[in-house]
Design a protein around this motif. Structure first.
Motif, short mmCIF file in Angstrom:
data_model
loop_
_atom_site.label_atom_id
_atom_site.label_comp_id
_atom_site.label_asym_id
_atom_site.label_seq_id
_atom_site.Cartn_x
_atom_site.Cartn_y
_atom_site.Cartn_z
N THR A 1 -7.31 1.95 16.50
CA THR A 1 -8.23 2.35 17.58
C THR A 1 -7.70 3.56 18.35
O THR A 1 -8.28 3.94 19.36
N ASP A 2 -6.63 4.16 17.87
CA ASP A 2 -5.99 5.24 18.61
C ASP A 2 -5.96 6.57 17.84
O ASP A 2 -5.10 7.40 18.08
N GLY A 3 -6.90 6.74 16.91
CA GLY A 3 -6.96 8.00 16.17
C GLY A 3 -6.09 8.05 14.93
O GLY A 3 -6.14 9.02 14.19
N ARG A 4 -5.30 7.03 14.69
CA ARG A 4 -4.48 7.00 13.47
C ARG A 4 -5.37 6.73 12.26
O ARG A 4 -6.48 6.24 12.40
N ASN A 5 -4.84 6.98 11.09
CA ASN A 5 -5.58 6.67 9.87
C ASN A 5 -4.81 5.68 9.00
O ASN A 5 -4.96 5.66 7.79
N THR A 6 -3.98 4.86 9.64
CA THR A 6 -3.24 3.82 8.94
C THR A 6 -3.75 2.46 9.38
O THR A 6 -3.68 2.11 10.56
N TRP A 7 -4.29 1.72 8.42
CA TRP A 7 -4.78 0.36 8.64
C TRP A 7 -3.68 -0.61 8.25
O TRP A 7 -2.87 -0.30 7.36
N LEU A 8 -3.63 -1.77 8.88
CA LEU A 8 -2.61 -2.76 8.58
C LEU A 8 -3.24 -4.03 8.01
O LEU A 8 -4.19 -4.57 8.58
N VAL A 9 -2.71 -4.47 6.88
CA VAL A 9 -3.10 -5.74 6.29
C VAL A 9 -1.94 -6.69 6.54
O VAL A 9 -0.84 -6.49 6.03
N ILE A 10 -2.18 -7.69 7.37
CA ILE A 10 -1.13 -8.66 7.72
C ILE A 10 -1.42 -9.95 6.97
O ILE A 10 -2.48 -10.55 7.15
N THR A 11 -0.48 -10.37 6.12
CA THR A 11 -0.62 -11.64 5.41
C THR A 11 0.50 -12.57 5.82
O THR A 11 1.61 -12.13 6.14
N ARG A 12 0.21 -13.86 5.81
CA ARG A 12 1.19 -14.89 6.15
C ARG A 12 1.36 -15.81 4.96
O ARG A 12 0.37 -16.24 4.35
N TRP A 13 2.62 -16.13 4.66
CA TRP A 13 2.96 -16.94 3.50
C TRP A 13 3.93 -18.04 3.91
O TRP A 13 4.72 -17.86 4.83
N GLU A 14 3.89 -19.15 3.19
CA GLU A 14 4.83 -20.24 3.46
C GLU A 14 6.25 -19.85 3.10
O GLU A 14 7.20 -20.28 3.75
N SER A 15 6.41 -19.01 2.07
CA SER A 15 7.75 -18.61 1.64
C SER A 15 7.71 -17.26 0.92
O SER A 15 6.65 -16.81 0.48
N GLU A 16 8.86 -16.66 0.79
CA GLU A 16 9.00 -15.41 0.03
C GLU A 16 8.62 -15.65 -1.43
O GLU A 16 7.97 -14.80 -2.05
#
Length: 105
Positions: free
Chosen positions: A45-60
């Motif tokens: 929302t600040d003029g950047r062009n980098t979107w973030l995909v945040i995923t959560r996992w039980e383990s590596e």
């Protein structure tokens, strides 16, 4: 303790909406994936062009198993599946960041 993976995807000017549409179209594609706890697509929302995909996992291990799966290959256009035509990638670059939860509130 859960594992957090953040995929920072840089898109060309004006291409973010297409990235959002593609994620929305595949919203349920991760259902039933072992160890997958959820994801969010964050729009800048600040003029950047980098979107973030945040995923959560039980383990590596759960994340790595998914990353090495046919499901991952298909969802990222890395197979020759005739049922779904390949789409040109939206992102110009991507960077994967890894975290664990240190403090919760």
């Amino acid at each position: 303790m859960s594992v957090i993976k953040i995929n920072a995807i840089t898109v060309p000017e004006g291409s973010g909406d297409e990235l959002g549409k593609r994620f929305a179209a595949r919203h349920d594609s991760m259902d039933g994936t072992p160890g997958f706890l959820g994801y969010e697509l964050l729009q800048p929302t600040d003029g950047r062009n980098t979107w973030l995909v945040i995923t959560r996992w039980e383990s590596e291990d759960d994340f790595e198993n998914w990353r090495n799966s046919q499901q991952f290959q298909k969802s990222h256009g890395n197979t020759a599946d005739d049922a779904e035509p390949r789409q040109k990638p939206v992102g110009m670059s991507a960077e994967l960041w890894s975290y664990t939860v240190s403090v919760t509130g």
